[in-house]
Design a protein around this motif. Sequence first.
Motif, PDB file in Angstrom:
ATOM      1  N   VAL A 167      13.991   3.591   5.088  1.00  0.00           N
ATOM      2  CA  VAL A 167      13.779   2.685   6.220  1.00  0.00           C
ATOM      3  C   VAL A 167      12.653   3.198   7.106  1.00  0.00           C
ATOM      4  N   ALA A 168      12.628   4.514   7.334  1.00  0.00           N
ATOM      5  CA  ALA A 168      11.566   5.087   8.175  1.00  0.00           C
ATOM      6  C   ALA A 168      10.200   4.962   7.512  1.00  0.00           C
ATOM      7  N   PHE A 169      10.119   5.254   6.212  1.00  0.00           N
ATOM      8  CA  PHE A 169       8.817   5.274   5.543  1.00  0.00           C
ATOM      9  C   PHE A 169       8.265   3.874   5.318  1.00  0.00           C
ATOM     10  N   GLU A 170       9.122   2.860   5.390  1.00  0.00           N
ATOM     11  CA  GLU A 170       8.656   1.480   5.216  1.00  0.00           C
ATOM     12  C   GLU A 170       7.468   1.181   6.122  1.00  0.00           C
ATOM     13  N   ARG A 171       7.491   1.707   7.360  1.00  0.00           N
ATOM     14  CA  ARG A 171       6.391   1.461   8.294  1.00  0.00           C
ATOM     15  C   ARG A 171       5.120   2.172   7.848  1.00  0.00           C
ATOM     16  N   ALA A 172       5.238   3.252   7.105  1.00  0.00           N
ATOM     17  CA  ALA A 172       4.068   4.016   6.669  1.00  0.00           C
ATOM     18  C   ALA A 172       3.425   3.437   5.419  1.00  0.00           C
ATOM     19  N   THR A 173       4.012   2.385   4.832  1.00  0.00           N
ATOM     20  CA  THR A 173       3.483   1.831   3.580  1.00  0.00           C
ATOM     21  C   THR A 173       2.447   0.750   3.806  1.00  0.00           C
ATOM     22  N   ARG A 174       2.250   0.301   5.064  1.00  0.00           N
ATOM     23  CA  ARG A 174       1.316  -0.790   5.347  1.00  0.00           C
ATOM     24  C   ARG A 174       0.347  -0.399   6.448  1.00  0.00           C
ATOM     25  N   SER A 175      -0.884  -0.869   6.298  1.00  0.00           N
ATOM     26  CA  SER A 175      -1.893  -0.767   7.349  1.00  0.00           C
ATOM     27  C   SER A 175      -2.866  -1.916   7.125  1.00  0.00           C
ATOM     28  N   ARG A 176      -3.934  -1.936   7.881  1.00  0.00           N
ATOM     29  CA  ARG A 176      -4.956  -2.964   7.693  1.00  0.00           C
ATOM     30  C   ARG A 176      -5.767  -2.746   6.416  1.00  0.00           C
ATOM     31  N   ILE A 177      -5.573  -1.611   5.773  1.00  0.00           N
ATOM     32  CA  ILE A 177      -6.297  -1.307   4.534  1.00  0.00           C
ATOM     33  C   ILE A 177      -5.583  -1.961   3.359  1.00  0.00           C
ATOM     34  N   ALA A 178      -6.317  -2.692   2.541  1.00  0.00           N
ATOM     35  CA  ALA A 178      -5.737  -3.318   1.356  1.00  0.00           C
ATOM     36  C   ALA A 178      -5.278  -2.240   0.383  1.00  0.00           C
ATOM     37  N   ALA A 179      -4.286  -2.563  -0.439  1.00  0.00           N
ATOM     38  CA  ALA A 179      -3.711  -1.586  -1.363  1.00  0.00           C
ATOM     39  C   ALA A 179      -4.070  -1.920  -2.805  1.00  0.00           C
ATOM     40  N   ASP A 180      -4.492  -0.888  -3.537  1.00  0.00           N
ATOM     41  CA  ASP A 180      -4.726  -1.023  -4.978  1.00  0.00           C
ATOM     42  C   ASP A 180      -3.430  -0.638  -5.679  1.00  0.00           C
ATOM     43  N   HIS A 181      -2.563  -1.616  -5.935  1.00  0.00           N
ATOM     44  CA  HIS A 181      -1.254  -1.330  -6.522  1.00  0.00           C
ATOM     45  C   HIS A 181      -1.363  -0.881  -7.975  1.00  0.00           C
ATOM     46  N   ALA A 182      -2.410  -1.303  -8.656  1.00  0.00           N
ATOM     47  CA  ALA A 182      -2.543  -0.932 -10.067  1.00  0.00           C
ATOM     48  C   ALA A 182      -2.714   0.568 -10.240  1.00  0.00           C
ATOM     49  N   SER A 183      -3.250   1.247  -9.224  1.00  0.00           N
ATOM     50  CA  SER A 183      -3.496   2.688  -9.340  1.00  0.00           C
ATOM     51  C   SER A 183      -2.205   3.491  -9.366  1.00  0.00           C
ATOM     52  N   ALA A 184      -1.088   2.875  -8.976  1.00  0.00           N
ATOM     53  CA  ALA A 184       0.172   3.616  -8.874  1.00  0.00           C
ATOM     54  C   ALA A 184       1.235   3.068  -9.827  1.00  0.00           C
ATOM     55  N   CYS A 185       0.820   2.409 -10.898  1.00  0.00           N
ATOM     56  CA  CYS A 185       1.805   1.794 -11.798  1.00  0.00           C
ATOM     57  C   CYS A 185       2.668   2.841 -12.491  1.00  0.00           C
ATOM     58  N   ALA A 186       2.142   4.053 -12.711  1.00  0.00           N
ATOM     59  CA  ALA A 186       2.929   5.088 -13.391  1.00  0.00           C
ATOM     60  C   ALA A 186       4.150   5.469 -12.565  1.00  0.00           C
ATOM     61  N   LEU A 187       3.960   5.630 -11.268  1.00  0.00           N
ATOM     62  CA  LEU A 187       5.090   5.965 -10.404  1.00  0.00           C
ATOM     63  C   LEU A 187       6.099   4.816 -10.363  1.00  0.00           C
ATOM     64  N   ARG A 188       5.615   3.592 -10.276  1.00  0.00           N
ATOM     65  CA  ARG A 188       6.516   2.448 -10.205  1.00  0.00           C
ATOM     66  C   ARG A 188       7.365   2.341 -11.476  1.00  0.00           C
ATOM     67  N   ARG A 189       6.724   2.449 -12.626  1.00  0.00           N
ATOM     68  CA  ARG A 189       7.459   2.291 -13.884  1.00  0.00           C
ATOM     69  C   ARG A 189       8.469   3.417 -14.086  1.00  0.00           C
ATOM     70  N   ALA A 210       6.019   8.574   9.103  1.00  0.00           N
ATOM     71  CA  ALA A 210       6.008   9.643   8.099  1.00  0.00           C
ATOM     72  C   ALA A 210       6.684  10.897   8.643  1.00  0.00           C
ATOM     73  N   GLU A 211       6.463  11.205   9.912  1.00  0.00           N
ATOM     74  CA  GLU A 211       7.110  12.365  10.523  1.00  0.00           C
ATOM     75  C   GLU A 211       8.629  12.213  10.490  1.00  0.00           C
ATOM     76  N   GLN A 212       9.109  11.030  10.821  1.00  0.00           N
ATOM     77  CA  GLN A 212      10.554  10.786  10.800  1.00  0.00           C
ATOM     78  C   GLN A 212      11.087  10.851   9.382  1.00  0.00           C
ATOM     79  N   THR A 213      10.312  10.374   8.421  1.00  0.00           N
ATOM     80  CA  THR A 213      10.731  10.421   7.023  1.00  0.00           C
ATOM     81  C   THR A 213      10.942  11.854   6.564  1.00  0.00           C
ATOM     82  N   LEU A 214      10.059  12.750   6.978  1.00  0.00           N
ATOM     83  CA  LEU A 214      10.182  14.152   6.586  1.00  0.00           C
ATOM     84  C   LEU A 214      11.520  14.741   7.008  1.00  0.00           C
ATOM     85  N   ILE A 215      11.992  14.368   8.190  1.00  0.00           N
ATOM     86  CA  ILE A 215      13.265  14.901   8.681  1.00  0.00           C
ATOM     87  C   ILE A 215      14.405  14.501   7.758  1.00  0.00           C
TER      88      ILE A 215
END
Length: 558
Positions: free
Chosen positions: A350-372, A420-425
Amino acid sequence: MIPKIILGKGPQATRRTIGYLFGKGRANEHIDPHLVASWNDFAPDPGRSPHRDPKEVEAQLAAQLDQPVRMLGDKAPKYTVWHCPVRAAPDDPILTDAQWADIARRIVAAAGIAPEGDEEACRWVAVRHADDHIHIAATLVRQDGRRPQRDYDQRAVQREAREIEVDYGLRRLKPGDGTAAKRPTSKEHFKAKRLGQDATSREILRLRVRRAMAAASTEAEFFALLEATGVTVRLKLGPSGDALGCNFALPGDTNDKGEPVFYSGSTLAGDLSLPKIRQRLATTSPEPVAVRPGNPWHQATAATERIPHHLTRSNDVVAQGQLAALGAAFDLLPLTAPTTVRAELERAAVAFERATRSRIAADHASACALRRSVQAIWKDPARHGDGAGLAMLLDVALTAVAYAMHWHRTRQHAQQQAAAEQTLIHLQAAYTQITEPVLAGLASQAPSPQTQRRYAHHLRAAVPEHAERILNDPAWNALATVLAEAEAAGHNPTTILDQAVSQRTLNDAHSPARALTWRIRRLGERHAPGPRAQAANAQHTALNPMAPHPQEPQARRR
């Protein structure tokens, strides 16, 4: 301090708003409602008129607020009411009426509703019916008949709120970039409490939709997973019959007519609209060709271990895609984890959900190995049932989140950095709980002292700068055990130790012994090379010493 702007329309919008502000509230939560400020400082106050009928005073106040609007007749704007609740944090000091009055004047000035010194500005009132917040209500026609200049008023009042926090010594919130998920309203909180829910329907739906998106490989599977969790889906169809959008509802969450309360994906979070979901699913579709099966925990760990490299060396679009994939992994991990750590992992997600988005577009294809790989874990979580798989994944995830915090900080993403700081805890708490019994079990199988001395000699040669710290670490016996297991499987202990050290720097590891334990555990389960391959590897290592690593963030703790 959190201001939120709501617009009202209709011939009774002002009367309706005033009636709510001076009423008992939806859960009888309104206490002593009264004015703390107004456009002329002597507006009728339904809460401070003991000798008059409060409803009569409410009608008088609404009529005075509405007078500029009614003067325009059918030329009045569509939206006539500007409503802005301003709430302090729970740990902030209780402010006086005079302090809230000053805050209200600053907010309406910043929004362009009533600039300071403008006697022809909009009419407005500030109502207090609780210790921790006020409501500002204004009509959107100036007293001279013109419209107020309120371009980008939401951003303006947020900036003013940050200055108010400093001036009054209140809790300082992080400035946002407009990509945060929409907060539940007070009405939604009261409804959740009435229904006995720990979270609002909006928050429950957001989590279920995120998990379905993380687990699914196709659009059909995505909708099937939602249906399995009890979520009702309503598609928005275009003229061609194609789905253009989707709305989600929870069973039992109905309005006063008994109809389901639907939330569109984009109102749950900016990346949960149907087009964004399709874009994400396109990168996790099943492989077109057969792929050699492997241990998904190892594959997920290896992919997560590469995230710091992407955050420091790849472009921002790739880095953002890596963070989105890491967030998806956190969404699914609680479903695969022992019950003892599930709550901490859910809080981390729940905490890290906020760290997954910004104004920068995401290249999801670059992380397909982790997703699969995480999807494979979710489908078969029993593998590495002793907790070692989860422990080694959390070990590298802690480092990845520390790098995410640094990445967001350098780009001035204040809210994402704080997330991200809260996620670390939460991750650290889960890591400690899951790791201790695994390491204790490995340590109980430690090899003989003579074998440990031989491994210590190899260790001092491979990583002299960390050797003594590792040998004095309580996890040394566990490290010696996995070295012995790897040697028994046919691996050369010197070679496998060199490989583990060369994978990533140990400079950011709180416990280099634990980090090496998980790396060697993964390497040791691979097929052992033959004698010729081992000789070639040894020669390659001697001729190619490990390259220096760039300076890395030190926020990591494990």
